[in-house]
Design a protein around this motif. Sequence first.
Motif, PDB file in Angstrom:
ATOM      1  N   THR A 128      -5.871   6.538 -10.011  1.00 55.16           N
ATOM      2  CA  THR A 128      -5.206   6.470  -8.713  1.00 55.16           C
ATOM      3  C   THR A 128      -5.711   5.251  -7.958  1.00 55.16           C
ATOM      4  N   PHE A 149       0.847  -1.192   0.000  1.00 49.60           N
ATOM      5  CA  PHE A 149       0.000   0.000   0.000  1.00 49.60           C
ATOM      6  C   PHE A 149       0.885   1.246   0.000  1.00 49.60           C
ATOM      7  N   HIS A 201      -3.395  -2.325  -8.086  1.00 53.03           N
ATOM      8  CA  HIS A 201      -4.717  -1.776  -8.418  1.00 53.03           C
ATOM      9  C   HIS A 201      -4.688  -1.038  -9.762  1.00 53.03           C
ATOM     10  N   THR A 259      -8.518  -4.964  -1.605  1.00 50.57           N
ATOM     11  CA  THR A 259      -7.144  -5.459  -1.479  1.00 50.57           C
ATOM     12  C   THR A 259      -6.516  -5.576  -2.868  1.00 50.57           C
ATOM     13  N   LYS A 308       5.490   5.115  -7.633  1.00 49.58           N
ATOM     14  CA  LYS A 308       5.584   4.541  -6.280  1.00 49.58           C
ATOM     15  C   LYS A 308       6.833   5.041  -5.571  1.00 49.58           C
ATOM     16  N   GLY A 325      -1.446   6.814  -2.163  1.00 53.26           N
ATOM     17  CA  GLY A 325      -1.827   6.167  -3.410  1.00 53.26           C
ATOM     18  C   GLY A 325      -0.824   6.410  -4.521  1.00 53.26           C
ATOM     19  N   ARG A 378      -4.619   2.414  -4.456  1.00 52.55           N
ATOM     20  CA  ARG A 378      -3.870   2.261  -3.208  1.00 52.55           C
ATOM     21  C   ARG A 378      -2.553   1.521  -3.397  1.00 52.55           C
ATOM     22  N   THR A 379      -2.493   0.712  -4.452  1.00 51.66           N
ATOM     23  CA  THR A 379      -1.271  -0.043  -4.748  1.00 51.66           C
ATOM     24  C   THR A 379      -0.990   0.045  -6.246  1.00 51.66           C
TER      25      THR A 379
END
Length: 169
Positions: free
Chosen positions: A44, A33, A50, A71, A110, A37, A46-47
């Motif tokens: 956008t 996570f 995604h 998740t 990230k 985000g 959370r990971t």
Amino acid sequence: MTHPYTSSPTPEAAAAPITRFRDEHRFLSNFWFVPGGVTVAGLTGRTTEHVFQALKSGTPAEQAQILAAPTPGEAKILGGPAHRGGIITELRPDWDAIKLGVMARLQAAKYAVPELAQLLLATGDAELVEGNHWCDTFWGTCTCRSGHDGEGQNWLGRILMIQRSVLRA
């Protein structure tokens, strides 16, 4: 004429490879996570998982459903084939041509998060290998019971090592 050195410089011991993205190296996983985000191509999540899965579809409704998954594992299922619970009615026609670029952009986004950048840099010169047991020989290397015995292209590991190099530059 003899060489002025009596011996060649001794190379530093190579760092041990990181062969699993879990425990202290869990942050390398696409299932990690990301604080605040991660955004790529206007989406956008959370990971990185995604957003990667959502970008397989060109349909905003499908993308939104994948991004809303609670998740990363559920996002992966939704972005997968229909016979495994996936919802994408039609994979983007250019997906195979762009998926490496998408993953590279996701990793850049990230690791723009300073605390994650520091963790990636702290891996030093270690080879990063996305070892798995679920037969993914494109993004990682597999040690499953199907006989892959460490086979794989390790594209996620390669992209992470490139991103680490970019952060150093």
